[in-house]
Design an enzyme around this catalytic site. Structure first.
Site, PDB file in Angstrom:
ATOM      1  N   HIS A 146       0.817  -1.226   0.000  1.00  0.00           N
ATOM      2  CA  HIS A 146       0.000   0.000   0.000  1.00  0.00           C
ATOM      3  C   HIS A 146       0.843   1.266   0.000  1.00  0.00           C
ATOM      4  O   HIS A 146       0.314   2.362  -0.181  1.00  0.00           O
ATOM      5  CB  HIS A 146      -1.016  -0.018   1.157  1.00  0.00           C
ATOM      6  CG  HIS A 146      -0.499   0.459   2.473  1.00  0.00           C
ATOM      7  ND1 HIS A 146      -0.199  -0.376   3.512  1.00  0.00           N
ATOM      8  CD2 HIS A 146      -0.233   1.700   2.926  1.00  0.00           C
ATOM      9  CE1 HIS A 146       0.217   0.337   4.547  1.00  0.00           C
ATOM     10  NE2 HIS A 146       0.214   1.597   4.213  1.00  0.00           N
TER      11      HIS A 146
ATOM     12  N   ASP B 190      -0.618  -7.350   1.781  1.00  0.00           N
ATOM     13  CA  ASP B 190      -0.023  -6.013   1.709  1.00  0.00           C
ATOM     14  C   ASP B 190       1.503  -6.131   1.827  1.00  0.00           C
ATOM     15  O   ASP B 190       2.087  -5.851   2.871  1.00  0.00           O
ATOM     16  CB  ASP B 190      -0.606  -5.170   2.848  1.00  0.00           C
ATOM     17  CG  ASP B 190      -0.235  -3.711   2.738  1.00  0.00           C
ATOM     18  OD1 ASP B 190       0.321  -3.312   1.696  1.00  0.00           O
ATOM     19  OD2 ASP B 190      -0.516  -2.973   3.707  1.00  0.00           O
TER      20      ASP B 190
ATOM     21  N   GLN C 269       0.533   6.016  11.646  1.00  0.00           N
ATOM     22  CA  GLN C 269       0.673   6.480  10.278  1.00  0.00           C
ATOM     23  C   GLN C 269       2.129   6.828   9.960  1.00  0.00           C
ATOM     24  O   GLN C 269       2.758   7.571  10.699  1.00  0.00           O
ATOM     25  CB  GLN C 269      -0.193   7.705  10.048  1.00  0.00           C
ATOM     26  CG  GLN C 269      -0.247   8.057   8.595  1.00  0.00           C
ATOM     27  CD  GLN C 269      -0.896   9.394   8.359  1.00  0.00           C
ATOM     28  OE1 GLN C 269      -1.202  10.127   9.282  1.00  0.00           O
ATOM     29  NE2 GLN C 269      -1.089   9.719   7.106  1.00  0.00           N
ATOM     30  N   GLY C 270       2.640   6.297   8.880  1.00  0.00           N
ATOM     31  CA  GLY C 270       4.024   6.535   8.504  1.00  0.00           C
ATOM     32  C   GLY C 270       4.938   5.388   8.890  1.00  0.00           C
ATOM     33  O   GLY C 270       6.089   5.335   8.457  1.00  0.00           O
ATOM     34  N   ASP C 271       4.453   4.503   9.712  1.00  0.00           N
ATOM     35  CA  ASP C 271       5.237   3.320  10.056  1.00  0.00           C
ATOM     36  C   ASP C 271       5.062   2.209   9.030  1.00  0.00           C
ATOM     37  O   ASP C 271       5.805   1.209   9.052  1.00  0.00           O
ATOM     38  CB  ASP C 271       4.834   2.781  11.432  1.00  0.00           C
ATOM     39  CG  ASP C 271       5.192   3.744  12.540  1.00  0.00           C
ATOM     40  OD1 ASP C 271       6.266   4.353  12.445  1.00  0.00           O
ATOM     41  OD2 ASP C 271       4.405   3.893  13.485  1.00  0.00           O
ATOM     42  N   SER C 272       4.079   2.376   8.160  1.00  0.00           N
ATOM     43  CA  SER C 272       3.752   1.348   7.178  1.00  0.00           C
ATOM     44  C   SER C 272       4.976   0.864   6.429  1.00  0.00           C
ATOM     45  O   SER C 272       5.840   1.656   6.060  1.00  0.00           O
ATOM     46  CB  SER C 272       2.775   1.907   6.151  1.00  0.00           C
ATOM     47  OG  SER C 272       1.520   2.008   6.729  1.00  0.00           O
TER      48      SER C 272
HETATM   49  C1  4AZ Z   1      -0.632   3.884   8.816  1.00  0.00           C
HETATM   50  O1  4AZ Z   1      -1.434   4.724   8.490  1.00  0.00           O
HETATM   51  C2  4AZ Z   1      -0.921   3.046   9.987  1.00  0.00           C
HETATM   52  N1  4AZ Z   1      -2.041   1.270  14.456  1.00  0.00           N
HETATM   53  C3  4AZ Z   1      -0.079   2.022  10.292  1.00  0.00           C
HETATM   54  C4  4AZ Z   1      -0.347   1.239  11.377  1.00  0.00           C
HETATM   55  C5  4AZ Z   1      -1.444   1.462  12.145  1.00  0.00           C
HETATM   56  C6  4AZ Z   1      -2.305   2.498  11.853  1.00  0.00           C
HETATM   57  C7  4AZ Z   1      -2.040   3.301  10.763  1.00  0.00           C
HETATM   58  C8  4AZ Z   1      -1.709   0.571  13.307  1.00  0.00           C
HETATM   59  O2  4AZ Z   1       0.423   3.756   8.196  1.00  0.00           O
END
Ligand code: 4AZ
Length: 516
Positions: free
Chosen positions: A5, A53, A147-150
């Site tokens: 993603h 993903d 968010q941003g850790d993805s």
């Molecule tokens: C993100 O938006 C995201 N709490 C990644 C992990 C989590 C929430 C959002 C899990 O990248």
């Protein structure tokens, strides 16, 4: 290895990978950067459900291993991660919902426990967590990826070896109690990963957890958590419009959409949805915003001098499941189009007022821009994706559909002018449809879907022009609008440790809403 993603296509040209880096700002003496030769997205990656993903990036040149740059082992296909297994997640993402990592953006770590898939699925909404996913978190909240850790890793230590079990994928908000984060399950992908790497394959290690796995016998306690108000928690609210009392907006007494629900919607779910037909042909979605007004995208009426006699508005869609039945239709007496620089709206005045019922209700408009929809809020787009087909004689599978998404950060773009969400698979027929978010106990239409080229924040984020931009036109044209029911609900926010993905992301890239 990263998350699918994170990539809007397999085009490599704008990507750079940094290794050995500690801070995103300033000098990193141990850093090595390289470009990307190939991006391989999992062929079964599903952007709606987040299933599979995972992505592989082939670096343009090999990197030399140092004390700061080393490959992680990967969990082999026969690995077991029982409930409670100790895990670590690292990244440069937000430190809590909507709060980015402060300067100099030092890599963060958080310790979490694996949560069994059955329990995680119950908590996140039945059907959201597949066998290709693994969950971790703490039920009390307060620790999570965000968010941003993805794309970043979840790792587990076995003896002296660190094994990657997961890839940060998604979650509802960050660090909320009873909402563990969801990760792509690396062990499931062993053969797919190996099939794309011919020499220097990764080191796959079988990870084993001690102890009984309580998850295999887990069943959801009680009904699944619901984010929407159902008729069981609130009496049905049929509003009678006797002036001067104002109607209530944003009530959906028949809506039982829960977290993770997306797809064909039962009749009455989104009672403000209308379908707009031009010369008898489905053209766009729209919403009922007052007893005499419907809102849609300016692109639906396209011409500067629209002919009102060509248009009809259908209400009370889909009362009979599986068929396209409408309660009634009305003509249009006036069309007003806004005149702003990028996105525009159109207001259709109806030939007569609509009487509201449980399945025909107006949505709330935030004309005074007083509402906030924080990052992580769950929102939906409802629409008839490939409209004209949906209204052909073939009625099977042609109903109103919805897509769930979450509010994302708009980065440098103005939060008062725009609302950003994670990318959804919007289609041409969704034009004019609403982006719906709940505030207190009322549903607000925060944006109108338009198919114009749009600004971009990040590859996985869509930017919408907030409807509150058109507040003065709405007040002028519609006059008094229905108002939300007064409610006081608190918002609990947890703390999370921050993480972000390993790559230096180009902060702006052109993003076009799919118009195919
Ligand atoms: C993100 O938006 C995201 N709490 C990644 C992990 C989590 C929430 C959002 C899990 O990248």
């Amino acid at each position: 290895m990263s998350a699918a993603h994170c990539f809007s296509s397999d085009t490599t040209s704008r990507w750079q990978v940094s290794l050995g880096r500690q801070n995103l700002q300033g000098n990193n003496s141990n850093e090595v950067s390289t470009t990307v030769a190939r991006i391989i997205l999992h062929p079964n990656y599903d952007s709606v459900t987040n299933n599979n993903d995972i992505a592989l990036l082939r670096l343009s040149s090999p990197v030399n291993f140092t004390d700061y740059i080393r490959p992680v082992c990967l969990a082999a296909s026969d690995s077991v991660f029982s409930n409670g297994t100790d895990s670590w997640v690292t990244g440069w993402g937000a430190v809590k919902e909507g709060v980015s990592l402060p300067f100099p953006e030092t890599l963060q770590e958080v310790e979490l426990s694996v949560l069994g898939n059955s329990q995680c699925d119950c908590l996140n909404g039945v059907g959201t967590v597949t066998d290709n996913m693994i969950c971790a978190g703490v039920l009390a909240g307060g620790k999570d990826s965000c968010q941003g850790d993805s794309g970043g890793p979840m790792v587990n230590q076995q003896g002296s070896v660190w094994v990657q079990s997961g890839i940060v994928s998604f979650g509802f908000g960050c660090a909320r109690p009873n909402l563990p984060g969801v990760y792509s399950r690396v062990s499931i992908c062993q053969s797919w990963i190996n099939s794309h790497i011919s020499s220097d394959k990764p080191g796959f290690v079988q990870f084993t957890s001690s102890g009984l796995d309580a998850d295999s016998s887990y069943t959801c306690p009680g009904p699944p958590p619901s984010t929407t108000t159902s008729s069981t928690t609130r009496p049905s609210t049929t509003q009678i419009l006797t002036s001067p009392a104002r109607a209530v907006c944003g009530n959906a007494p028949m809506n039982s959409r829960a977290l993770g629900d997306s797809g064909v919607v039962p009749g009455g779910t989104w009672p403000w949805m209308v379908s707009l037909h031009k010369n008898g042909v489905y053209t766009c979605g729209g919403t009922l915003i007052a007893e005499r007004f419907v809102l849609t995208s300016a692109q639906c009426v396209s011409t500067s001098n629209p002919d009102v006699s060509e248009w009809s508005v259908f209400f009370g869609q889909h009362l009979v499941d599986g068929s396209e039945e409408f309660e009634m239709s009305l003509g249009v007496v006036n069309i007003t189009v806004s005149n702003m620089t990028d996105s525009n709206i159109a207001l259709l005045q109806l030939t007569k007022p609509v009487s509201f019922k449980d399945h025909i209700q107006p949505v709330c408009m935030d004309v005074s821009a007083s509402r906030t929809f924080p990052v992580g809020s769950r929102c939906w787009v409802a629409g008839w994706e490939n409209g004209s087909k949906s209204f052909s004689t073939d009625k099977a599978g042609s109903g109103l559909r919805d897509l769930e998404t979450q509010v994302a950060s708009c980065g440098d773009l103005s939060d008062s002018e725009n609302i950003c969400t994670y990318t959804m698979d919007l289609q041409q027929g969704d034009q004019g449809s609403p982006l719906l978010c709940k505030s207190d106990s009322s549903w607000f239409q925060v944006a109108v879907v338009t198919m114009s080229g749009s600004k971009s924040v990040r590859a996985d984020v869509q930017v919408f022009a907030k409807t509150s931009r058109f507040g003065s036109l709405l007040k002028e044209t519609v006059g008094d609008m229905p108002s939300p029911e007064v409610a006081a609900t608190g918002n609990a926010a947890g703390f999370s440790i921050s993480l972000f993905l390993y790559f230096v992301v180009p902060v702006t890239s052109v993003f076009l809403l799919s118009g195919s």
